[in-house]
Design an enzyme around this catalytic site. Structure first.
Site, mmCIF file in Angstrom:
data_model
loop_
_atom_site.group_PDB
_atom_site.id
_atom_site.type_symbol
_atom_site.label_atom_id
_atom_site.label_comp_id
_atom_site.label_asym_id
_atom_site.label_seq_id
_atom_site.Cartn_x
_atom_site.Cartn_y
_atom_site.Cartn_z
ATOM 1 N N LYS A 330 34.773 40.297 36.801
ATOM 2 C CA LYS A 330 33.966 39.298 37.647
ATOM 3 C C LYS A 330 32.911 40.208 38.913
ATOM 4 O O LYS A 330 31.746 38.917 39.072
ATOM 5 C CB LYS A 330 35.165 39.468 38.538
ATOM 6 C CG LYS A 330 36.095 38.920 38.476
ATOM 7 C CD LYS A 330 36.925 38.761 39.867
ATOM 8 C CE LYS A 330 38.370 37.615 39.657
ATOM 9 N NZ LYS A 330 39.279 37.672 40.499
ATOM 10 N N ASN A 351 34.018 33.956 40.165
ATOM 11 C CA ASN A 351 35.703 33.905 39.149
ATOM 12 C C ASN A 351 35.295 33.077 38.243
ATOM 13 O O ASN A 351 36.561 32.207 37.886
ATOM 14 C CB ASN A 351 36.257 33.874 39.668
ATOM 15 C CG ASN A 351 37.034 32.184 40.718
ATOM 16 O OD1 ASN A 351 36.382 32.452 41.216
ATOM 17 N ND2 ASN A 351 38.337 33.236 40.953
ATOM 18 N N ASP A 367 38.101 32.663 44.346
ATOM 19 C CA ASP A 367 39.224 33.267 45.064
ATOM 20 C C ASP A 367 39.354 33.373 46.584
ATOM 21 O O ASP A 367 40.654 33.221 47.046
ATOM 22 C CB ASP A 367 38.990 34.772 44.810
ATOM 23 C CG ASP A 367 39.365 35.251 43.377
ATOM 24 O OD1 ASP A 367 40.414 34.420 42.472
ATOM 25 O OD2 ASP A 367 38.955 36.349 42.681
ATOM 26 N N GLY A 393 39.354 44.630 44.515
ATOM 27 C CA GLY A 393 38.656 42.890 44.323
ATOM 28 C C GLY A 393 39.379 42.146 44.770
ATOM 29 O O GLY A 393 38.506 41.051 45.901
ATOM 30 N N TYR A 476 52.280 37.369 42.055
ATOM 31 C CA TYR A 476 53.741 36.505 42.488
ATOM 32 C C TYR A 476 54.295 36.077 41.325
ATOM 33 O O TYR A 476 54.481 35.422 40.121
ATOM 34 C CB TYR A 476 52.413 34.634 42.357
ATOM 35 C CG TYR A 476 51.189 34.764 41.171
ATOM 36 C CD1 TYR A 476 49.706 35.419 41.242
ATOM 37 C CD2 TYR A 476 51.692 34.097 39.431
ATOM 38 C CE1 TYR A 476 49.002 35.444 39.908
ATOM 39 C CE2 TYR A 476 50.585 34.583 38.807
ATOM 40 C CZ TYR A 476 49.316 34.736 38.793
ATOM 41 O OH TYR A 476 48.338 35.073 38.106
HETATM 42 P P1 NAP Z 1 42.320 46.683 42.837
HETATM 43 O O1 NAP Z 1 41.102 45.419 42.531
HETATM 44 O O2 NAP Z 1 42.717 47.176 41.417
HETATM 45 O O3 NAP Z 1 42.754 46.784 44.008
HETATM 46 C C1 NAP Z 1 44.177 47.276 44.352
HETATM 47 C C2 NAP Z 1 44.561 47.459 45.686
HETATM 48 O O4 NAP Z 1 45.996 47.973 46.079
HETATM 49 C C3 NAP Z 1 43.657 48.762 45.705
HETATM 50 O O5 NAP Z 1 43.264 48.854 47.135
HETATM 51 C C4 NAP Z 1 44.714 50.229 45.536
HETATM 52 O O6 NAP Z 1 44.054 51.247 46.764
HETATM 53 C C5 NAP Z 1 46.484 49.361 46.273
HETATM 54 N N1 NAP Z 1 46.725 49.622 45.813
HETATM 55 C C6 NAP Z 1 47.353 50.148 44.658
HETATM 56 N N2 NAP Z 1 48.609 50.087 44.136
HETATM 57 C C7 NAP Z 1 49.082 50.451 45.776
HETATM 58 C C8 NAP Z 1 50.443 51.270 46.346
HETATM 59 N N3 NAP Z 1 51.114 51.856 45.228
HETATM 60 N N4 NAP Z 1 50.325 51.921 47.045
HETATM 61 C C9 NAP Z 1 49.479 51.311 48.019
HETATM 62 N N5 NAP Z 1 48.568 50.598 47.512
HETATM 63 C C10 NAP Z 1 48.465 50.536 46.405
HETATM 64 O O7 NAP Z 1 43.389 45.294 41.969
HETATM 65 P P2 NAP Z 1 43.248 43.792 43.121
HETATM 66 O O8 NAP Z 1 41.958 42.597 41.764
HETATM 67 O O9 NAP Z 1 42.014 43.245 43.827
HETATM 68 O O10 NAP Z 1 44.711 42.922 43.252
HETATM 69 C C11 NAP Z 1 45.065 43.318 43.504
HETATM 70 C C12 NAP Z 1 46.421 41.919 42.838
HETATM 71 O O11 NAP Z 1 46.087 40.582 43.903
HETATM 72 C C13 NAP Z 1 47.127 42.371 41.809
HETATM 73 O O12 NAP Z 1 49.131 42.196 42.113
HETATM 74 C C14 NAP Z 1 46.707 40.758 41.149
HETATM 75 O O13 NAP Z 1 47.617 40.303 40.628
HETATM 76 C C15 NAP Z 1 46.490 40.181 42.789
HETATM 77 N N6 NAP Z 1 46.191 38.924 42.467
HETATM 78 C C16 NAP Z 1 46.525 37.398 42.425
HETATM 79 C C17 NAP Z 1 45.312 36.783 42.638
HETATM 80 C C18 NAP Z 1 46.089 34.931 43.239
HETATM 81 O O14 NAP Z 1 45.455 34.489 42.890
HETATM 82 N N7 NAP Z 1 47.268 35.389 43.699
HETATM 83 C C19 NAP Z 1 44.289 36.900 42.776
HETATM 84 C C20 NAP Z 1 44.004 37.694 42.682
HETATM 85 C C21 NAP Z 1 44.270 38.815 42.515
HETATM 86 P P3 NAP Z 1 43.583 52.131 46.187
HETATM 87 O O15 NAP Z 1 41.853 51.687 46.249
HETATM 88 O O16 NAP Z 1 43.683 53.232 46.705
HETATM 89 O O17 NAP Z 1 43.799 52.872 44.978
#
Ligand code: NAP
Length: 536
Positions: A330, A351, A367, A393, A476
């Site tokens: 991205k 995206n 997004d 992200g 989801y």
């Molecule tokens: P990312 O960039 O890796 O960010 C993950 C975030 O979650 C970080 O802030 C991380 O904290 C935090 N985190 C991870 N494990 C944790 C834990 N055990 N306890 C507390 N905080 C935790 O991932 P992302 O791309 O943002 O995606 C995150 C989620 O959103 C995924 O599950 C993804 O599938 C979902 N998502 C859904 C959609 C949709 O269309 N529904 C779209 C995009 C993403 P740190 O900074 O401390 O590492």
């Protein structure tokens, strides 16, 4: 059936027209999709063949998957007698060339000859075996096939790489030297661009030969779907998920329903969803449902892109009309955009790509709409107090998007410094976890992966901290996450990550096609598929 086999024999004997004309009659029986079936035993082989008939009547029997291939021949004869509509390929590939048959070349040839005599329409011999066979052995083999009215397919499999088009053409020519009715060149894709080499080879060689050209591996999916469009006579699929006979093979159902194999033609617009990993992306299914609903001749393919350069090459040369971009690309695509919408620039993540009429790439971030739309349907965002859990992200899209709508956004994150950095950039507020219990919000948005199937991690918020009217979980899988269950039990309004996924996809559809997206249909198919996956 007999009549057709005899006709093909007659044509194949016409001097000077062996390659071009031989399978002309046979081709009436050869559909675009051949389902390859294997089995740990005969029962499994024939039961898979029987269920494959729901999707195609063109079947490859991988006799080499059985411990004793010759022992299956009587059952194969009976199967073909029971299913006269079936066109069958018999394959008994030796271990040295990627199969499982441990017997000698003579035994392989003997099994293929018997398969021909009992009614198989095509037999597959590896080019290495053809080269190893003695002249008399080969002549006898060809004579037996001719007498049976069976066509010869000679195949080459490279399990390590895909050579450049001229290298693949050389391989095809090695096969053509034997004058078989079908020429099959299979390689292994290590990049998306490898598909371009295979498609070029197919395009070139199919002018003179009845070609099959495929790149194996997840990266080779493009070639599996598009090689018939480039001139290949057919492509292969597995009978079902988990029954693949080659790396990267997809099930016949997926090839037909999601990748629209039977409808693809020169006018089909090709879209992609790019990322790594990408195999389980729901985007192709969601978008093809919308394309179908709106009567659009279009398809979306998953693109396992290991680098932006690889992706850009395929976008340019295939060409692709639009691409949904997922992690980890991205940010990486940004320098390659001719222009982007203001939010994409602000967030620093794109995206959605659209190729302009000028061939340049334009970037969007849907997004944001994925987060904003479900919330604005349920509350007034201007002035609303919204807590965002996480600072990765997905959180960026939520925080920038909601601030843009006039919401008062608070960020809390496991790594506090990241929350501080994001809040500062997006003009949001930051909170520490231990301050949550005393706060009240209109909405809480979880952007962490906690609660996702397969991730055994504590929720990022405790029950006594769920002080809000609405909880929105971006996760989801499962549809009903532990966080949503908790919120529902407390009588709060809940929003599932499925809604976000569909909303971001719906905006992509609109950007690409200029038509309103059939959102309900998209939501229905995504939920259905998620439920199916949860049960399997
Ligand atoms: P990312 O960039 O890796 O960010 C993950 C975030 O979650 C970080 O802030 C991380 O904290 C935090 N985190 C991870 N494990 C944790 C834990 N055990 N306890 C507390 N905080 C935790 O991932 P992302 O791309 O943002 O995606 C995150 C989620 O959103 C995924 O599950 C993804 O599938 C979902 N998502 C859904 C959609 C949709 O269309 N529904 C779209 C995009 C993403 P740190 O900074 O401390 O590492």
């Amino acid at each position: 059936m007999r009549q057709l086999k005899e006709m093909s024999l007659t044509v194949s004997n016409t001097p000077g027209s062996k390659l071009a004309a031989a399978p002309a009659a046979l081709r009436l029986r050869v559909g675009k999709l051949c389902i390859a079936v294997q089995g740990t035993d005969q029962k499994e082989l024939f039961s898979r063949a029987t269920s494959a008939l729901n999707d195609s009547i063109f079947i490859e029997f991988r006799l080499d998957s059985l411990a004793k291939p010759a022992a299956a021949l009587p059952d194969l004869k009976a199967f073909l007698a029971r299913h006269r509509e079936v066109t069958a390929i018999a394959t008994c590939r030796r271990k040295a060339f990627g199969g499982n048959f441990t017997g000698s070349l003579s035994s392989e040839i003997e099994i293929l000859e018997k398969a021909a005599t009992l009614g198989c329409h095509i037999v597959d011999l590896e080019v290495e075996s053809a080269e190893q066979a003695t002249r008399p052995q080969l002549a006898r083999f060809r004579a037996t096939l001719r007498a049976a009215g069976t066509a010869l397919l000679i195949s080459s499999h490279d399990f390590s790489r895909t050579r450049r088009p001229d290298g693949l053409i050389q391989t095809a020519q090695r096969i053509v030297a034997f004058e078989p009715e079908f020429v099959k060149v299979v390689s292994t894709a290590r990049s998306l661009s490898d598909n371009l080499s295979v498609l070029r080879m197919v395009e070139d060689q199919s002018l003179n030969s009845h070609m099959v050209g495929i790149a194996m591996g997840e990266e080779g999916l493009i070639s599996r779907v598009l090689s018939p469009r480039a001139g290949a006579v057919f492509t292969f699929a597995s009978a079902a998920e988990g029954a693949e006979t080659a790396p990267g093979q997809v099930s016949a159902r997926t090839l037909l329903d999601v990748y629209r194999l039977e409808q693809l033609d020169q006018a089909t617009r090709i879209y992609g969803v790019a990322g790594n990993p990408i195999a389980h992306s729901l985007s192709p299914l969601m978008h093809v449902t919308a394309f179908r609903r709106e009567n659009l001749n279009a398809v979306m393919l998953p693109l396992k892109a290991r680098s932006v350069d690889d992706l850009l090459t395929v976008i340019r040369e295939l060409p692709l009309v639009g691409v949904a971009v997922t992690m980890p690309l991205k940010q990486e695509v940004l320098p390659h955009l001719a222009n982007m919408d203001p939010l994409t620039a602000k967030i620093g993540a794109c995206n959605t790509l659209r190729t302009g009429a000028d061939g340049k790439l334009y970037g969007f971030n849907t997004d944001v709409a994925g987060v904003v739309r479900p919330l604005e349907r349920r509350m007034k965002l201007k002035g609303a107090r919204i807590l965002v859990l996480g600072a990765g992200g997905a959180a960026r899209a939520a925080v920038f998007g909601l601030v843009e709508q006039g919401a008062e956004v608070y960020v809390v994150n496991r790594t506090h410094e990241k929350a501080v950095a994001l809040a500062r950039k997006a003009k949001a507020h930051v909170l520490k976890q231990n301050a949550l219990a005393k706060q009240h919000f209109d909405a809480i948005v979880n952007t962490t992966p906690c609660g996702m199937t397969g991730i055994k991690q504590q929720l990022p918020i405790n029950e006594d901290e769920l002080n809000a009217s609405l909880v929105f979980d971006m996760v989801y899988t499962p549809i009903e996450t532990p966080l949503l269950q908790l919120a529902r039990a407390r009588g709060l309004t809940v929003v599932s990550g499925v809604e976000m996924f569909v909303q971001q996809g719906a905006r992509q559809f609109e950007i690409w096609t200029g038509k309103p997206a059939p959102e309900n249909e998209m939501l229905r198919v995504v939920e259905l598929e998620l439920r199916r996956r949860a049960q399997s």
